[in-house]
Scaffold this active site. Structure first.
Site, PDB file in Angstrom:
ATOM      1  CG  HIS A 101      33.682  42.509  33.469  1.00  0.00           C
ATOM      2  ND1 HIS A 101      32.235  43.170  34.447  1.00  0.00           N
ATOM      3  CD2 HIS A 101      33.807  41.250  32.902  1.00  0.00           C
ATOM      4  CE1 HIS A 101      32.271  41.786  34.426  1.00  0.00           C
ATOM      5  NE2 HIS A 101      32.528  41.197  34.020  1.00  0.00           N
ATOM      6  CG  HIS A 103      34.844  38.199  29.561  1.00  0.00           C
ATOM      7  ND1 HIS A 103      35.347  36.937  30.803  1.00  0.00           N
ATOM      8  CD2 HIS A 103      33.548  38.588  30.531  1.00  0.00           C
ATOM      9  CE1 HIS A 103      34.892  37.205  31.619  1.00  0.00           C
ATOM     10  NE2 HIS A 103      33.969  37.938  32.055  1.00  0.00           N
TER      11      HIS A 103
HETATM   12  P1  5GP Z   1      31.581  38.004  34.731  1.00  0.00           P
HETATM   13  O1  5GP Z   1      31.585  36.682  35.244  1.00  0.00           O
HETATM   14  O2  5GP Z   1      31.541  38.668  36.129  1.00  0.00           O
HETATM   15  O3  5GP Z   1      31.428  38.503  33.618  1.00  0.00           O
HETATM   16  O4  5GP Z   1      32.993  37.839  35.047  1.00  0.00           O
HETATM   17  C1  5GP Z   1      34.491  38.483  35.962  1.00  0.00           C
HETATM   18  C2  5GP Z   1      35.636  37.971  35.602  1.00  0.00           C
HETATM   19  O5  5GP Z   1      36.671  38.524  36.672  1.00  0.00           O
HETATM   20  C3  5GP Z   1      36.059  36.543  36.364  1.00  0.00           C
HETATM   21  O6  5GP Z   1      36.231  36.049  34.780  1.00  0.00           O
HETATM   22  C4  5GP Z   1      36.925  36.410  36.793  1.00  0.00           C
HETATM   23  O7  5GP Z   1      38.048  35.334  36.839  1.00  0.00           O
HETATM   24  C5  5GP Z   1      37.806  37.930  36.410  1.00  0.00           C
HETATM   25  N1  5GP Z   1      38.074  38.631  38.398  1.00  0.00           N
HETATM   26  C6  5GP Z   1      37.919  38.879  39.152  1.00  0.00           C
HETATM   27  N2  5GP Z   1      38.154  38.987  39.846  1.00  0.00           N
HETATM   28  C7  5GP Z   1      39.882  38.880  39.760  1.00  0.00           C
HETATM   29  C8  5GP Z   1      40.844  40.345  39.581  1.00  0.00           C
HETATM   30  O8  5GP Z   1      40.629  40.747  41.306  1.00  0.00           O
HETATM   31  N3  5GP Z   1      41.987  40.058  39.211  1.00  0.00           N
HETATM   32  C9  5GP Z   1      41.483  40.080  37.553  1.00  0.00           C
HETATM   33  N4  5GP Z   1      42.535  40.216  36.883  1.00  0.00           N
HETATM   34  N5  5GP Z   1      40.356  39.165  37.426  1.00  0.00           N
HETATM   35  C10 5GP Z   1      39.452  38.619  38.411  1.00  0.00           C
END
Ligand code: 5GP
Ligand code: ZN
Length: 138
Positions: A101, A103
Site C-alpha cells: 500500500h 500512504h
Molecule cells: P503500514 O505501517 O503497514 O505502512 O500502515 C498500515 C496502515 O493501515 C496504518 O496507517 C493503519 O492505520 C492502517 N489500517 C490498519 N487497519 C486498518 C483498517 O482496518 N482500516 C483502515 N482504513 N486503515 C487501517
C-alpha cells in the site's frame, strides 16, 4: 500472512467497511483509520502482494497512476500545500499490514509531521561500494 486473513484483502472484497476514496478493477483507495493528517489515504492493489518488490510492474504502474490522481484530489480537498507518498516495506521500515500500500499524507507548512529528516553522510569509499553492489544486483 495469506489473503484469507489479510485486512486489506477483506476491505478490497467489501467484507470490512472503509471510507472509500476510489475504486477501479485493480486498485482501491480509502481513508486511513488512524490518520497522520486529515485526508491521509491508503492506495492499495486489490491483489494480495506482501511487498512492493513482489508486485508486478504493470500493477505498480496502475497503482502509482492512481496515487498521483488521488494525491491531487486530496490536496485540492484539504488545502494541503504538499503531500508525502510512503510505502513502508518490511518491519524495519514500519510495515504493519503485509499487503502493499501507498500512504498519501497531505501536508501544510509547519504541521510538524515528519519534522526530523535524519540526513547523514557517506564515509570515504562507502558510496562507491554500495553503488557497485546495487548495480550488480539489478
Ligand atoms: P503500514 O505501517 O503497514 O505502512 O500502515 C498500515 C496502515 O493501515 C496504518 O496507517 C493503519 O492505520 C492502517 N489500517 C490498519 N487497519 C486498518 C483498517 O482496518 N482500516 C483502515 N482504513 N486503515 C487501517
Ligand atoms: Zn491482502
Amino acid at each position: 500472512m495469506n489473503s484469507n486473513d489479510c485486512i486489506f484483502c477483506k476491505i478490497a472484497a467489501g467484507e470490512i467497511p472503509c471510507s472509500k476514496v476510489f475504486e477501479d478493477d485493480s486498485v482501491i483507495a480509502f481513508l486511513d483509520i488512524a490518520p497522520v493528517s486529515v485526508g491521509h489515504t491508503l492506495v492499495v492493489p486489490k491483489g494480495h502482494y506482501e511487498e512492493l518488490d513482489r508486485c508486478p510492474s504493470h500493477l505498480l504502474g496502475d497503482l502509482i497512476g492512481c496515487v498521483g490522481r488521488i494525491a491531487r484530489a486530496i490536496a485540492g480537498a484539504t488545502g494541503a500545500e504538499g503531500y508525502n507518498v510512503l510505502c513502508n516495506t518490511g518491519r524495519a521500515a514500519g510495515q504493519v499490514v503485509d499487503h502493499v500500500h501507498f500512504h498519501v499524507i497531505p501536508r501544510v507548512s509547519g504541521d510538524g509531521v515528519f519534522s526530523h529528516w535524519p540526513a547523514g553522510e557517506y564515509e570515504k569509499g562507502q558510496a562507491e561500494e554500495v553503488l557497485a553492489s546495487i548495480c550488480e544486483k539489478l
